[in-house]
Design an enzyme around this catalytic site. Sequence first.
Site, PDB file in Angstrom:
ATOM      1  N   GLY A  72       0.721  -1.473   0.134  1.00  0.00           N
ATOM      2  CA  GLY A  72       0.111   0.472   0.255  1.00  0.00           C
ATOM      3  C   GLY A  72       0.794   0.707   0.194  1.00  0.00           C
ATOM      4  O   GLY A  72       1.864   1.243   0.341  1.00  0.00           O
ATOM      5  N   ILE A 148      -2.152  -9.506  -4.305  1.00  0.00           N
ATOM      6  CA  ILE A 148      -2.556 -10.340  -4.040  1.00  0.00           C
ATOM      7  C   ILE A 148      -3.494 -11.028  -3.617  1.00  0.00           C
ATOM      8  O   ILE A 148      -3.634 -11.897  -3.110  1.00  0.00           O
ATOM      9  CB  ILE A 148      -2.755  -8.792  -1.816  1.00  0.00           C
ATOM     10  CG1 ILE A 148      -0.763  -8.610  -1.836  1.00  0.00           C
ATOM     11  CG2 ILE A 148      -2.348  -9.753  -0.799  1.00  0.00           C
ATOM     12  CD1 ILE A 148      -0.959  -7.162  -0.809  1.00  0.00           C
ATOM     13  N   ARG A 169     -11.608  -2.897  -9.477  1.00  0.00           N
ATOM     14  CA  ARG A 169     -12.563  -1.485  -9.285  1.00  0.00           C
ATOM     15  C   ARG A 169     -13.114  -1.515 -10.838  1.00  0.00           C
ATOM     16  O   ARG A 169     -14.512  -0.536 -11.099  1.00  0.00           O
ATOM     17  CB  ARG A 169     -10.863  -0.205  -9.591  1.00  0.00           C
ATOM     18  CG  ARG A 169     -12.093   1.089  -9.668  1.00  0.00           C
ATOM     19  CD  ARG A 169     -11.032   1.677  -9.391  1.00  0.00           C
ATOM     20  NE  ARG A 169      -9.935   1.594  -9.700  1.00  0.00           N
ATOM     21  CZ  ARG A 169      -7.975   2.196 -10.456  1.00  0.00           C
ATOM     22  NH1 ARG A 169      -8.456   3.716  -9.354  1.00  0.00           N
ATOM     23  NH2 ARG A 169      -7.359   1.709 -11.046  1.00  0.00           N
ATOM     24  N   ARG A 172     -12.637  -7.564 -15.915  1.00  0.00           N
ATOM     25  CA  ARG A 172     -11.901  -8.098 -17.243  1.00  0.00           C
ATOM     26  C   ARG A 172     -12.255  -9.238 -16.165  1.00  0.00           C
ATOM     27  O   ARG A 172     -12.649 -10.238 -16.178  1.00  0.00           O
ATOM     28  CB  ARG A 172     -10.152  -7.618 -16.269  1.00  0.00           C
ATOM     29  CG  ARG A 172     -10.103  -7.752 -15.311  1.00  0.00           C
ATOM     30  CD  ARG A 172      -8.457  -7.563 -15.271  1.00  0.00           C
ATOM     31  NE  ARG A 172      -7.324  -8.161 -13.822  1.00  0.00           N
ATOM     32  CZ  ARG A 172      -8.042  -7.486 -12.509  1.00  0.00           C
ATOM     33  NH1 ARG A 172      -8.812  -6.753 -12.370  1.00  0.00           N
ATOM     34  NH2 ARG A 172      -6.821  -8.331 -11.800  1.00  0.00           N
ATOM     35  N   ARG A 228      -6.451  -3.061   4.969  1.00  0.00           N
ATOM     36  CA  ARG A 228      -6.283  -1.395   5.905  1.00  0.00           C
ATOM     37  C   ARG A 228      -7.382  -1.510   6.525  1.00  0.00           C
ATOM     38  O   ARG A 228      -9.057  -2.115   5.781  1.00  0.00           O
ATOM     39  CB  ARG A 228      -6.047  -0.365   4.505  1.00  0.00           C
ATOM     40  CG  ARG A 228      -4.371  -0.044   4.066  1.00  0.00           C
ATOM     41  CD  ARG A 228      -3.153  -0.325   5.294  1.00  0.00           C
ATOM     42  NE  ARG A 228      -1.670   0.136   4.517  1.00  0.00           N
ATOM     43  CZ  ARG A 228      -1.268  -1.170   3.948  1.00  0.00           C
ATOM     44  NH1 ARG A 228      -1.829  -1.872   4.045  1.00  0.00           N
ATOM     45  NH2 ARG A 228      -0.277  -0.744   3.575  1.00  0.00           N
ATOM     46  N   HIS A 275      -1.400  -6.955  12.165  1.00  0.00           N
ATOM     47  CA  HIS A 275      -1.335  -6.006  10.599  1.00  0.00           C
ATOM     48  C   HIS A 275       0.786  -7.306  11.113  1.00  0.00           C
ATOM     49  O   HIS A 275       1.500  -6.324  10.837  1.00  0.00           O
ATOM     50  CB  HIS A 275      -0.887  -5.005  10.983  1.00  0.00           C
ATOM     51  CG  HIS A 275      -0.713  -4.378   9.863  1.00  0.00           C
ATOM     52  ND1 HIS A 275      -0.937  -2.804   9.608  1.00  0.00           N
ATOM     53  CD2 HIS A 275      -0.603  -4.834   8.743  1.00  0.00           C
ATOM     54  CE1 HIS A 275      -0.836  -2.548   8.300  1.00  0.00           C
ATOM     55  NE2 HIS A 275      -0.530  -3.689   7.484  1.00  0.00           N
TER      56      HIS A 275
END
Length: 317
Positions: A72, A148, A169, A172, A228, A275
């Site tokens: 990120g 990922i 997003r 495809r 996140r 994390h």
Amino acid sequence: MTAHIWLPIPPDDIEGLPEGPDYRYWNGGADFPADPADCVFYVVPYMQPPGVGLRPLPQMRSVEVVQTLSAGIDHVEPGLRHLRPGVRLCNARGVHEASTAELTLALILASLRGVPDFVRAQDRGEWLGGFRPALADKTVLIVGYGSIGAAIEDRLAPFELARVVRVARSGRTTERGPVHPLAELPALLPHADVVILSTPLNDSTRHLADDSFLARMKDGALLVNIARGGVVDTKALLAELESGRITAALDVTDPEPLPREHPLWRAPGVLISPHVGGPTSAFMPRARRLLVEQLTRYVNREPLTNVILMTEPPGEH
């Protein structure tokens, strides 16, 4: 001016760095190793407190490349406004996929099979038998199908799933099948037994998993967040967890680190890891290889890999 390259790993610990550049080691300490104005290639310190990596950016008037060692880039983006136009921002694609995908599978299996309950029962000397959900025959929805997300699907392959559904997003087609656009997510959520969040954090994904998103998840579904913390609305998640309708496995939280008294620690049906998707024994060798490749390309004036964006003049979007 002497052009410097700032590294968060001592240069002597990275075999194969190209000769010529003046390498300086800085991993977030109070004192800079040199004048930031002379830095042309800045590798952002990894796993430092928020804001540490941003400190030198306002003074980096000559920088040409900002390289993160994370997948990120949200922790760096606030400082990009200080940089001149045309600075390339690169991420660490190729470094974290294996470790993050491993942890994702560990969180899913531990949550479904009740491993945290077994550990607590072991502490009590209690034999805790009974039926538990299996991953086999489940439908898994991966929200965020980059490198990922694809690595997670690689590791899901042997588990005899009913179906893997991919969302990104924009839609495809891949060798494995279609990737649905984000606009179709509301219709896909009710059919998933496990929902994995592996999307970047940006304006379009902040609180993506809000009350509406969570309400669309089927009863008994598992939410896994390895993206996140800000991708999930914590208040909305707490409400769903406390109702017992869904469960969650979280490697990231909002806020982070999670304060000791935060109610998410004690919410029913949640497994929290601190994390740790990226920091494993696989990190350092892969990070070194990435830096050697990128810096060799930089010195030889070849195109860099993993370029996420280039900074723009103020006011442009």
